[in-house]
Scaffold this active site. Structure first.
Site, PDB file in Angstrom:
ATOM      1  N   TYR A  24       0.793  -1.238   0.000  1.00 23.14           N
ATOM      2  CA  TYR A  24       0.000   0.000   0.000  1.00 23.14           C
ATOM      3  C   TYR A  24       0.823   1.285   0.000  1.00 23.14           C
ATOM      4  CZ  TYR A  24      -3.510  -3.466   1.259  1.00 23.14           C
ATOM      5  OH  TYR A  24      -4.321  -4.567   1.260  1.00 23.14           O
ATOM      6  N   HIS A 100      -8.245   1.191  -5.758  1.00 21.04           N
ATOM      7  CA  HIS A 100      -7.411   0.375  -4.871  1.00 21.04           C
ATOM      8  C   HIS A 100      -5.954   0.766  -5.052  1.00 21.04           C
ATOM      9  CE1 HIS A 100     -10.762  -2.146  -3.876  1.00 21.04           C
ATOM     10  NE2 HIS A 100     -11.062  -2.192  -5.165  1.00 21.04           N
TER      11      HIS A 100
END
Ligand code: DQA
Length: 143
Positions: A24, A100
């Site tokens: 991430y 995302h």
């Protein structure tokens, strides 16, 4: 103002910066929001993050009632499980782009299915924080 957008992040995304940086990245959610604000001076942003499904649904309803031009939504883990979140996106007027940070199609099998994407304009996945910028650009240029 050229657009009024809700940027809505789901569960565990408040931990960005320290949570699994390989997947991430290292930017915090606060840093991502600050950068969006600085990059798009013509956009009025409503930034929200909730860990609970109900609060996310309430925020989607708020965006509808406030006549937002669009929603940038990272539903986190609810992407893969939540019929209720999908129904909320489907029920409201503002169009939604699903974002995302990681490429959900290159990870575990269970991440390859999104219950939300079929009721969205489209999905941006795998471009890290740049994905939020891409979604905002969609609303500025093609709506
Ligand atoms: C995520 C991908 C999801 O599968 C995961 O549950 C998240 C983050 C992403 O931004 O890559 O919480 O939505």
């Amino acid at each position: 103002m050229t657009a009024s957008l809700l940027v809505l992040n789901g569960p565990n995304l408040n931990l960005l910066g320290t949570r699994d940086p390989e997947a991430y990245g290292t930017a915090s959610l606060d840093a991502i929001e600050t950068e969006l604000d600085a990059s798009f001076s013509s956009v009025e942003f409503d930034f929200r993050q909730h860990n609970g499904e109900g609060a996310l649904i309430d925020s989607l309803h708020d965006a509808h009632e406030q006549n937002r031009d669009g929603i940038v939504l990272n539903p986190g883990g609810y992407t893969h499980t939540s019929v209720a979140l999908r129904d909320a996106v489907d029920a409201i007027a503002p169009p939604t782009v699903e974002v995302h940070l990681s490429n959900v199609h290159a990870r575990e099998d269970f991440r390859r299915t999104s219950r939300i994407a079929p009721v969205c304009v489209g999905q941006v996945s795998g471009f890290g924080a740049a994905g939020y910028h891409m979604a905002v650009r969609y609303f500025l240029q093609w709506t």
